[in-house]
Scaffold this active site. Structure first.
Site, PDB file in Angstrom:
ATOM      1  N   ASP A  83      -6.349  17.271   1.601  1.00  0.00           N
ATOM      2  CA  ASP A  83      -5.379  17.746   2.607  1.00  0.00           C
ATOM      3  C   ASP A  83      -5.357  19.256   2.814  1.00  0.00           C
ATOM      4  OD1 ASP A  83      -3.082  15.315   1.245  1.00  0.00           O
ATOM      5  OD2 ASP A  83      -4.676  15.097   2.722  1.00  0.00           O
ATOM      6  N   HIS A 116      -3.087  12.237   7.867  1.00  0.00           N
ATOM      7  CA  HIS A 116      -2.119  12.258   6.757  1.00  0.00           C
ATOM      8  C   HIS A 116      -0.735  12.048   7.365  1.00  0.00           C
ATOM      9  CE1 HIS A 116      -0.430  13.332   2.854  1.00  0.00           C
ATOM     10  NE2 HIS A 116       0.450  14.064   3.523  1.00  0.00           N
ATOM     11  N   LEU A 149     -11.123  10.528  -3.190  1.00  0.00           N
ATOM     12  CA  LEU A 149     -11.588  11.869  -2.818  1.00  0.00           C
ATOM     13  C   LEU A 149     -13.008  11.800  -2.252  1.00  0.00           C
ATOM     14  CD1 LEU A 149     -10.682  14.891  -2.991  1.00  0.00           C
ATOM     15  CD2 LEU A 149     -12.088  15.031  -5.062  1.00  0.00           C
ATOM     16  N   ILE A 150     -13.217  12.346  -1.070  1.00  0.00           N
ATOM     17  CA  ILE A 150     -14.554  12.401  -0.481  1.00  0.00           C
ATOM     18  C   ILE A 150     -15.364  13.444  -1.248  1.00  0.00           C
ATOM     19  CG2 ILE A 150     -15.886  12.999   1.588  1.00  0.00           C
ATOM     20  CD1 ILE A 150     -14.411  10.359   1.866  1.00  0.00           C
ATOM     21  N   ASN A 195      -9.384  13.445   8.670  1.00  0.00           N
ATOM     22  CA  ASN A 195      -8.453  12.594   7.944  1.00  0.00           C
ATOM     23  C   ASN A 195      -7.101  12.615   8.642  1.00  0.00           C
ATOM     24  OD1 ASN A 195      -7.374  11.070   5.612  1.00  0.00           O
ATOM     25  ND2 ASN A 195      -6.194  12.950   5.256  1.00  0.00           N
ATOM     26  N   LEU A 202      -8.188   6.245   0.231  1.00  0.00           N
ATOM     27  CA  LEU A 202      -7.403   6.856  -0.841  1.00  0.00           C
ATOM     28  C   LEU A 202      -8.235   7.464  -1.959  1.00  0.00           C
ATOM     29  CD1 LEU A 202      -4.425   4.337  -1.113  1.00  0.00           C
ATOM     30  CD2 LEU A 202      -4.641   6.405   0.275  1.00  0.00           C
ATOM     31  N   GLY A 236      -5.598  -0.994   7.561  1.00  0.00           N
ATOM     32  CA  GLY A 236      -6.506  -0.556   8.613  1.00  0.00           C
ATOM     33  C   GLY A 236      -5.936  -0.550  10.014  1.00  0.00           C
ATOM     34  N   SER A 237      -4.627  -0.343  10.184  1.00  0.00           N
ATOM     35  CA  SER A 237      -4.056  -0.332  11.545  1.00  0.00           C
ATOM     36  C   SER A 237      -4.569   0.847  12.355  1.00  0.00           C
ATOM     37  CB  SER A 237      -2.523  -0.327  11.486  1.00  0.00           C
ATOM     38  OG  SER A 237      -2.029   0.898  10.986  1.00  0.00           O
ATOM     39  N   ASN A 238      -4.811   1.985  11.730  1.00  0.00           N
ATOM     40  CA  ASN A 238      -5.400   3.126  12.465  1.00  0.00           C
ATOM     41  C   ASN A 238      -6.832   2.792  12.882  1.00  0.00           C
ATOM     42  OD1 ASN A 238      -3.749   5.760  12.700  1.00  0.00           O
ATOM     43  ND2 ASN A 238      -3.270   5.067  10.633  1.00  0.00           N
TER      44      ASN A 238
HETATM   45  N1  LIG Z   1     -12.358  15.624   0.029  1.00  0.00           N
HETATM   46  C1  LIG Z   1     -11.282  14.986   0.576  1.00  0.00           C
HETATM   47  N2  LIG Z   1     -11.112  13.666   0.369  1.00  0.00           N
HETATM   48  C2  LIG Z   1     -10.034  13.020   0.911  1.00  0.00           C
HETATM   49  C3  LIG Z   1      -9.079  13.733   1.658  1.00  0.00           C
HETATM   50  C4  LIG Z   1      -9.278  15.140   1.858  1.00  0.00           C
HETATM   51  O1  LIG Z   1      -8.475  15.819   2.546  1.00  0.00           O
HETATM   52  N3  LIG Z   1     -10.385  15.721   1.305  1.00  0.00           N
HETATM   53  N4  LIG Z   1      -7.952  13.073   2.170  1.00  0.00           N
HETATM   54  C5  LIG Z   1      -7.647  11.827   1.506  1.00  0.00           C
HETATM   55  C6  LIG Z   1      -6.502  11.090   2.118  1.00  0.00           C
HETATM   56  N5  LIG Z   1      -5.266  11.545   1.445  1.00  0.00           N
HETATM   57  C7  LIG Z   1      -4.316  12.172   2.200  1.00  0.00           C
HETATM   58  O2  LIG Z   1      -4.391  12.250   3.443  1.00  0.00           O
HETATM   59  C8  LIG Z   1      -5.050  11.330   0.075  1.00  0.00           C
HETATM   60  C9  LIG Z   1      -5.494  10.145  -0.500  1.00  0.00           C
HETATM   61  C10 LIG Z   1      -5.295   9.899  -1.863  1.00  0.00           C
HETATM   62  C11 LIG Z   1      -4.640  10.845  -2.649  1.00  0.00           C
HETATM   63  C12 LIG Z   1      -4.467  10.593  -4.117  1.00  0.00           C
HETATM   64  O3  LIG Z   1      -3.720  11.280  -4.785  1.00  0.00           O
HETATM   65  N6  LIG Z   1      -5.207   9.566  -4.610  1.00  0.00           N
HETATM   66  C13 LIG Z   1      -5.059   9.162  -6.027  1.00  0.00           C
HETATM   67  C14 LIG Z   1      -5.775   7.834  -6.247  1.00  0.00           C
HETATM   68  C15 LIG Z   1      -5.119   6.731  -5.407  1.00  0.00           C
HETATM   69  C16 LIG Z   1      -5.779   5.375  -5.630  1.00  0.00           C
HETATM   70  O4  LIG Z   1      -6.948   5.351  -6.092  1.00  0.00           O
HETATM   71  O5  LIG Z   1      -5.121   4.365  -5.305  1.00  0.00           O
HETATM   72  C17 LIG Z   1      -5.709  10.197  -6.941  1.00  0.00           C
HETATM   73  O6  LIG Z   1      -6.693  10.841  -6.543  1.00  0.00           O
HETATM   74  O7  LIG Z   1      -5.219  10.263  -8.076  1.00  0.00           O
HETATM   75  C18 LIG Z   1      -4.177  12.016  -2.089  1.00  0.00           C
HETATM   76  C19 LIG Z   1      -4.360  12.262  -0.719  1.00  0.00           C
HETATM   77  C20 LIG Z   1      -8.854  10.933   1.393  1.00  0.00           C
HETATM   78  N7  LIG Z   1      -9.909  11.682   0.731  1.00  0.00           N
HETATM   79  N1  GAR Z   2      -2.730  10.562   2.188  1.00  0.00           N
HETATM   80  C1  GAR Z   2      -3.382   9.496   2.883  1.00  0.00           C
HETATM   81  C2  GAR Z   2      -2.371   8.545   3.474  1.00  0.00           C
HETATM   82  O1  GAR Z   2      -1.276   8.396   2.952  1.00  0.00           O
HETATM   83  N2  GAR Z   2      -2.768   7.915   4.565  1.00  0.00           N
HETATM   84  C3  GAR Z   2      -1.877   7.002   5.245  1.00  0.00           C
HETATM   85  O2  GAR Z   2      -2.176   5.664   4.875  1.00  0.00           O
HETATM   86  C4  GAR Z   2      -1.732   4.818   5.943  1.00  0.00           C
HETATM   87  C5  GAR Z   2      -2.850   3.854   6.259  1.00  0.00           C
HETATM   88  O3  GAR Z   2      -2.369   2.913   7.172  1.00  0.00           O
HETATM   89  P1  GAR Z   2      -3.426   1.935   7.915  1.00  0.00           P
HETATM   90  O4  GAR Z   2      -4.337   1.407   6.835  1.00  0.00           O
HETATM   91  O5  GAR Z   2      -2.560   0.887   8.535  1.00  0.00           O
HETATM   92  O6  GAR Z   2      -4.170   2.781   8.927  1.00  0.00           O
HETATM   93  C6  GAR Z   2      -1.420   5.733   7.136  1.00  0.00           C
HETATM   94  O7  GAR Z   2      -0.029   5.926   7.269  1.00  0.00           O
HETATM   95  C7  GAR Z   2      -2.081   7.030   6.752  1.00  0.00           C
HETATM   96  O8  GAR Z   2      -1.453   8.180   7.300  1.00  0.00           O
END
Ligand SMILES: Nc1nc2c(c(=O)[nH]1)N[C@@H](CN(C=O)c1ccc(C(=O)N[C@@H](CCC(=O)O)C(=O)O)cc1)CN2
Ligand code: GAR
Length: 305
Positions: free
Chosen positions: A240, A199, A182-183, A197, A180, A102-104
């Site tokens: 993404d 990335h 999917l929304i 989001n 992490l 959660g640094s962001n």
């Molecule tokens: N509807 C959306 N939901 C989310 C988005 C988005 O753009 N649209 N962004 C993600 C964040 N993200 C990249 O920025 C991202 C997060 C997770 C994954 C992924 O492959 N997750 C794995 C499961 C990982 C786990 O449970 O530990 C998976 O789905 O198999 C890809 C991109 C947040 N939600």
């Molecule tokens: N695809 C999603 C993804 O990789 N997100 C990345 O997870 C980290 C969270 O750091 P934080 O918990 O310290 O903010 C950040 O680097 C963010 O870009």
């Protein structure tokens, strides 16, 4: 390059772009109805960013009927620097979604305390109730919601209950920060043009399912890319693929490991997300005619990026 029309901040489905008239310190909108020569002017009425209203028939009345009623909202005056114009803006309510340290989230939260971001973090949402971000939120007295429910656990909200809770908190913007999961479509549709989001790569490269955390930086290094950096984008139904709103750039060094690159990108993330959160809360998002969202400069309103 031909100049493009710009429209301000609304998640509307208007057939024509509303154009902001900057003479009026309030959010004045000049709407050109689809089939009328006269121009309707809305003065002094602030439309919440995720309000959308049906453009089917532009009433002759002074205001629009819309899905969410128009409301004069309590505002807290802030002065726009340089211009010296006092622009009344309501403090926006933010929901931040995390899965890890959660640094962001901390950067954004600290910026709200300093006043750099004219908003407040009203709630934290996580799929990992004991993650670093959730612990920090509890220490700060910020409510924590678990979503989605963990497997074989009764704790956590359903999609419907999550939408209801976010509405109850009067959330204006949802900021994903290392979340992490999917929304779901239900949430995306409930908060149009209001979910963002961050990335850790220059999308559209190195994004999509499977690209998260250190995996992203390993892929960047393996590709031989000389630059990387964070992307902040609108969230749609897929990973993404939403409209890009802002990016930062950092060099990829010849001797970088995934960890050293991740640390460099993360520093840039913290800066970028605070800048974007500030722009959102000050209603400085502008939509170019071709659908590309831009951020209007706080210092020079005629400059966009
Ligand atoms: N509807 C959306 N939901 C989310 C988005 C988005 O753009 N649209 N962004 C993600 C964040 N993200 C990249 O920025 C991202 C997060 C997770 C994954 C992924 O492959 N997750 C794995 C499961 C990982 C786990 O449970 O530990 C998976 O789905 O198999 C890809 C991109 C947040 N939600
Ligand atoms: N695809 C999603 C993804 O990789 N997100 C990345 O997870 C980290 C969270 O750091 P934080 O918990 O310290 O903010 C950040 O680097 C963010 O870009």
């Amino acid at each position: 390059m031909e100049t493009q029309n710009l429209s301000f901040g609304l998640s509307s489905t208007l057939p024509t772009s509303p154009i902001q008239n900057q003479k009026n310190p309030f959010f004045q909108i000049l709407l050109k109805p689809p089939s009328s020569s006269n121009i309707l002017t809305l003065k002094g009425v602030f439309l919440k960013p995720h309000v959308s209203f049906s453009p089917k028939s532009f009433p002759s009345k002074e205001f629009f009927q819309c899905r969410n009623c128009l409301q004069r909202i309590e505002r807290e005056a802030i002065t726009v620097p340089d211009s010296g114009v006092s622009k009344e803006l309501r403090k926006k309510k933010l929901a931040v979604f995390v899965s890890g340290g959660g640094s962001n989230f901390r950067s954004i939260y600290e910026a709200t305390l300093e006043g750099t971001v004219h908003g407040e973090v009203a709630v934290l949402v996580t799929n990992k109730k004991d993650c670093g971000g959730a612990k920090y939120a509890r220490e700060q007295g910020i409510p924590v919601i678990v979503f989605p429910k963990a497997k074989n656990s009764s704790e956590g909200l359903s999609e419907e209950d999550l939408v209801g809770s976010l509405r109850a908190y009067n959330i204006d913007f949802i900021l994903l920060a290392g979340y992490l999961k999917l929304i779901p479509t239900e949430l995306v549709q409930a908060f149009p043009r209001s979910i963002f989001n961050i990335h850790p790569s220059l999308l559209p490269s190195f994004g999509g399912k499977g690209y998260y955390g250190i995996k992203v930086h390993k892929a960047v290094i393996a590709s031989g890319a000389r630059y990387s950096g964070p992307t902040i984008h609108y969230v749609d139904e897929h990973y993404d693929t939403g409209r890009i709103l802002a990016q930062g750039v950092v060099p990829v060094l010849a001797n970088d490991t995934a960890e050293t690159l991740a640390a460099r990108v993360l520093q840039e993330e913290h800066k970028l997300y605070v800048e974007v959160a500030a722009a959102l809360c000050e209603e400085r998002i502008v939509w170019r005619e071709d659908g590309v969202p831009l951020i209007q400069s706080k210092e020079d309103p005629n400059h966009y990026k």
